[in-house]
Design a protein around this motif. Structure first.
Motif, PDB file in Angstrom:
ATOM      1  N   MET A   1       0.843  -1.202   0.000  1.00 28.43           N
ATOM      2  CA  MET A   1       0.000   0.000   0.000  1.00 28.43           C
ATOM      3  C   MET A   1       0.877   1.251   0.000  1.00 28.43           C
ATOM      4  N   GLN A   2       0.701   2.101  -1.000  1.00 27.25           N
ATOM      5  CA  GLN A   2       1.412   3.368  -1.050  1.00 27.25           C
ATOM      6  C   GLN A   2       0.505   4.483  -0.533  1.00 27.25           C
ATOM      7  N   LEU A   3       1.133   5.558  -0.051  1.00 23.36           N
ATOM      8  CA  LEU A   3       0.379   6.709   0.427  1.00 23.36           C
ATOM      9  C   LEU A   3       0.670   7.921  -0.441  1.00 23.36           C
ATOM     10  N   ALA A   4      -0.379   8.543  -0.925  1.00 23.31           N
ATOM     11  CA  ALA A   4      -0.276   9.827  -1.609  1.00 23.31           C
ATOM     12  C   ALA A   4      -0.317  10.937  -0.572  1.00 23.31           C
ATOM     13  N   PHE A   5       0.156  12.097  -0.963  1.00 19.78           N
ATOM     14  CA  PHE A   5       0.217  13.247  -0.059  1.00 19.78           C
ATOM     15  C   PHE A   5      -1.049  14.080  -0.212  1.00 19.78           C
ATOM     16  N   SER A   6      -1.723  14.329   0.884  1.00 21.57           N
ATOM     17  CA  SER A   6      -2.919  15.174   0.872  1.00 21.57           C
ATOM     18  C   SER A   6      -2.483  16.635   0.946  1.00 21.57           C
ATOM     19  N   MET A   7      -2.531  17.323  -0.187  1.00 22.70           N
ATOM     20  CA  MET A   7      -2.094  18.712  -0.253  1.00 22.70           C
ATOM     21  C   MET A   7      -3.222  19.639   0.197  1.00 22.70           C
ATOM     22  N   PRO A   8      -2.993  20.465   1.217  1.00 20.90           N
ATOM     23  CA  PRO A   8      -4.054  21.378   1.658  1.00 20.90           C
ATOM     24  C   PRO A   8      -4.340  22.476   0.654  1.00 20.90           C
ATOM     25  N   HIS A   9      -5.555  22.958   0.669  1.00 27.04           N
ATOM     26  CA  HIS A   9      -6.050  24.076  -0.143  1.00 27.04           C
ATOM     27  C   HIS A   9      -5.992  23.788  -1.637  1.00 27.04           C
ATOM     28  N   MET A  10      -6.173  22.527  -2.010  1.00 22.90           N
ATOM     29  CA  MET A  10      -6.428  22.214  -3.413  1.00 22.90           C
ATOM     30  C   MET A  10      -7.869  22.560  -3.767  1.00 22.90           C
ATOM     31  N   THR A  11      -8.752  22.423  -2.785  1.00 20.56           N
ATOM     32  CA  THR A  11     -10.149  22.819  -2.919  1.00 20.56           C
ATOM     33  C   THR A  11     -10.581  23.437  -1.596  1.00 20.56           C
ATOM     34  N   ARG A  12     -11.812  23.948  -1.582  1.00 20.99           N
ATOM     35  CA  ARG A  12     -12.461  24.303  -0.315  1.00 20.99           C
ATOM     36  C   ARG A  12     -13.767  23.523  -0.197  1.00 20.99           C
ATOM     37  N   LEU A  13     -13.671  22.245  -0.472  1.00 23.29           N
ATOM     38  CA  LEU A  13     -14.818  21.349  -0.434  1.00 23.29           C
ATOM     39  C   LEU A  13     -15.363  21.268   0.992  1.00 23.29           C
ATOM     40  N   LYS A  14     -16.638  21.533   1.149  1.00 21.27           N
ATOM     41  CA  LYS A  14     -17.227  21.604   2.486  1.00 21.27           C
ATOM     42  C   LYS A  14     -17.056  20.300   3.252  1.00 21.27           C
ATOM     43  N   ALA A  15     -17.135  19.169   2.563  1.00 19.14           N
ATOM     44  CA  ALA A  15     -17.098  17.868   3.224  1.00 19.14           C
ATOM     45  C   ALA A  15     -15.733  17.533   3.806  1.00 19.14           C
ATOM     46  N   THR A  16     -14.662  18.117   3.268  1.00 20.06           N
ATOM     47  CA  THR A  16     -13.323  17.667   3.658  1.00 20.06           C
ATOM     48  C   THR A  16     -12.375  18.782   4.071  1.00 20.06           C
ATOM     49  N   CYS A  17     -12.605  20.000   3.634  1.00 22.98           N
ATOM     50  CA  CYS A  17     -11.637  21.071   3.864  1.00 22.98           C
ATOM     51  C   CYS A  17     -11.648  21.525   5.316  1.00 22.98           C
ATOM     52  N   GLN A  18     -10.465  21.695   5.885  1.00 19.08           N
ATOM     53  CA  GLN A  18     -10.334  22.201   7.247  1.00 19.08           C
ATOM     54  C   GLN A  18     -10.161  23.727   7.223  1.00 19.08           C
ATOM     55  N   PRO A  19     -10.644  24.443   8.242  1.00 27.30           N
ATOM     56  CA  PRO A  19     -10.615  25.919   8.200  1.00 27.30           C
ATOM     57  C   PRO A  19      -9.232  26.522   7.973  1.00 27.30           C
ATOM     58  N   TRP A  20      -8.176  25.916   8.519  1.00 25.07           N
ATOM     59  CA  TRP A  20      -6.842  26.490   8.410  1.00 25.07           C
ATOM     60  C   TRP A  20      -6.300  26.463   6.981  1.00 25.07           C
ATOM     61  N   GLU A  21      -6.875  25.601   6.123  1.00 25.11           N
ATOM     62  CA  GLU A  21      -6.338  25.447   4.771  1.00 25.11           C
ATOM     63  C   GLU A  21      -6.444  26.715   3.925  1.00 25.11           C
ATOM     64  N   ALA A  22      -7.457  27.530   4.178  1.00 23.69           N
ATOM     65  CA  ALA A  22      -7.682  28.711   3.338  1.00 23.69           C
ATOM     66  C   ALA A  22      -6.509  29.684   3.375  1.00 23.69           C
ATOM     67  N   ALA A  23      -5.685  29.607   4.413  1.00 30.88           N
ATOM     68  CA  ALA A  23      -4.525  30.495   4.525  1.00 30.88           C
ATOM     69  C   ALA A  23      -3.292  29.941   3.820  1.00 30.88           C
ATOM     70  N   VAL A  24      -3.365  28.700   3.309  1.00 25.96           N
ATOM     71  CA  VAL A  24      -2.220  28.085   2.645  1.00 25.96           C
ATOM     72  C   VAL A  24      -2.042  28.699   1.257  1.00 25.96           C
ATOM     73  N   THR A  25      -0.826  29.144   0.962  1.00 25.26           N
ATOM     74  CA  THR A  25      -0.522  29.822  -0.301  1.00 25.26           C
ATOM     75  C   THR A  25       0.156  28.872  -1.289  1.00 25.26           C
ATOM     76  N   GLY A  26       0.346  29.356  -2.497  1.00 29.18           N
ATOM     77  CA  GLY A  26       1.095  28.586  -3.477  1.00 29.18           C
ATOM     78  C   GLY A  26       2.528  28.331  -3.036  1.00 29.18           C
ATOM     79  N   ALA A  27       3.128  29.317  -2.407  1.00 27.63           N
ATOM     80  CA  ALA A  27       4.494  29.124  -1.889  1.00 27.63           C
ATOM     81  C   ALA A  27       4.513  28.035  -0.819  1.00 27.63           C
ATOM     82  N   ASP A  28       3.482  28.018   0.032  1.00 24.02           N
ATOM     83  CA  ASP A  28       3.374  26.955   1.041  1.00 24.02           C
ATOM     84  C   ASP A  28       3.244  25.594   0.375  1.00 24.02           C
TER      85      ASP A  28
END
Length: 306
Positions: free
Chosen positions: A1-28
């Motif tokens: 089993m391999q693990l992919a990396f869950s990159m924050p702020h790819m979306t702001r999907l209500k079902a999965t997005c955490q509040p802190w993600e909205a502050a994540v920038t492209g540089a981050d």
């Protein structure tokens, strides 16, 4: 089993997005991509929508990348990790342009690209782009045939209702041979039949985990099965998103699960035929906390499920 990396702020999907993600920038995200590679994650995937109608924003959120430029950027910022889409909407872009973008990306990255296509589900997005929604399946069937012809034929030619070409050359071909891995996302029988013909991977979205073995059998039972199905991606958060991005409650897929809960669920996924998954983004307070969390996953979870 391999693990992919869950990159924050790819979306702001209500079902999965955490509040802190909205502050994540492209540089981050660039820093995180390099970090994910260092820690040994297998892949980073980019969701795609081109426009979101206002009546879908509450559930879907407004924030999505175009898959191909985002994938290319992440491949250029790293040296070893694979890039993928989750998904790229196949009928919304001309297949010659799609084939060129992906071949270029694969060639420049020395073969680190996988692509997950889907037919799309958001009718008003198709309307905005002037693409006939109810023909998207037929278009996708032609488009994947045309793309594979461009990638693999020395003198590519294709004749169809939606796309035709002949007397052309197409280079560079993909670095990977015979071509970069093609997956399809989706759950309908038509999608699974398309996987049987053309793909090596499947990314389910509405399929329940316990249904995966039967659906794999369905793919492999098709009379034109190509024999290439090797990859099944099923993320933890998949069961928290319903049709139309409706929020679903699944305690077994919640963020912040214990080490043993995560290991046990990944073990179950593996028994079902899943080859790659991703741990949900947790309810941390900042991106620096997420750096720590993803290191914990790499050190405590990866060795236990490898």
């Amino acid at each position: 089993m391999q693990l992919a990396f869950s990159m924050p702020h790819m979306t702001r999907l209500k079902a999965t997005c955490q509040p802190w993600e909205a502050a994540v920038t492209g540089a981050d995200q660039t820093r995180l991509a390099k970090w994910a590679e260092k820690l040994g994650y297998a892949m980073i995937s980019v969701p795609e929508h081109h426009v979101i109608p206002k009546d879908h924003v509450e559930l879907s959120g407004p924030h999505y990348f175009s898959a191909y430029p985002a994938m290319a950027y992440l491949a250029g910022a790293t040296e070893a990790i694979r890039v993928n889409s989750c998904i790229a909407i196949l009928p919304l872009q001309h297949p010659i342009v799609t084939a060129k973008a992906l071949a270029t990306m694969d060639w420049l990255s020395s073969g680190r690209v996988t692509i997950t296509f889907a037919v799309g589900w958001l009718e008003s997005e198709f309307d905005a782009l002037g693409v006939p929604f109810h023909e998207r399946g037929a278009m996708s069937e032609e488009y994947i045939q045309a793309i594979l012809a461009l990638w693999t034929q020395e003198a590519p030619a294709f004749e169809g209702k939606y796309v035709s070409f002949r007397d052309v050359v197409f280079e560079p071909k993909p670095f990977q041979k015979p071509h970069l891995p093609v997956w399809f996302g989706g759950d309908a029988d038509a999608v699974l039949k398309r996987i049987a013909r053309y793909a090596s991977g499947w990314w389910p979205f509405l399929t329940k985990p316990e249904q995966i073995p039967d659906r794999i059998d369905f793919i492999r039972s098709q009379p034109d099965y190509n024999g290439d199905l090797t990859d099944i991606f099923y993320g933890f958060a998949t069961t928290r998103v319903g049709e139309g991005h409706v929020v679903q409650d699944d305690p077994k897929a919640r963020p912040g699960m214990t080490k043993q809960e995560i290991i046990d669920r990944l073990g179950w996924f593996k028994e079902l035929g899943v080859t790659m998954s991703a741990v949900p983004i947790p309810m941390v307070q900042s991106i620096e906390d997420y750096f720590d969390y993803t290191q914990w996953v790499a050190e405590e979870i990866m060795p236990a499920v490898a």
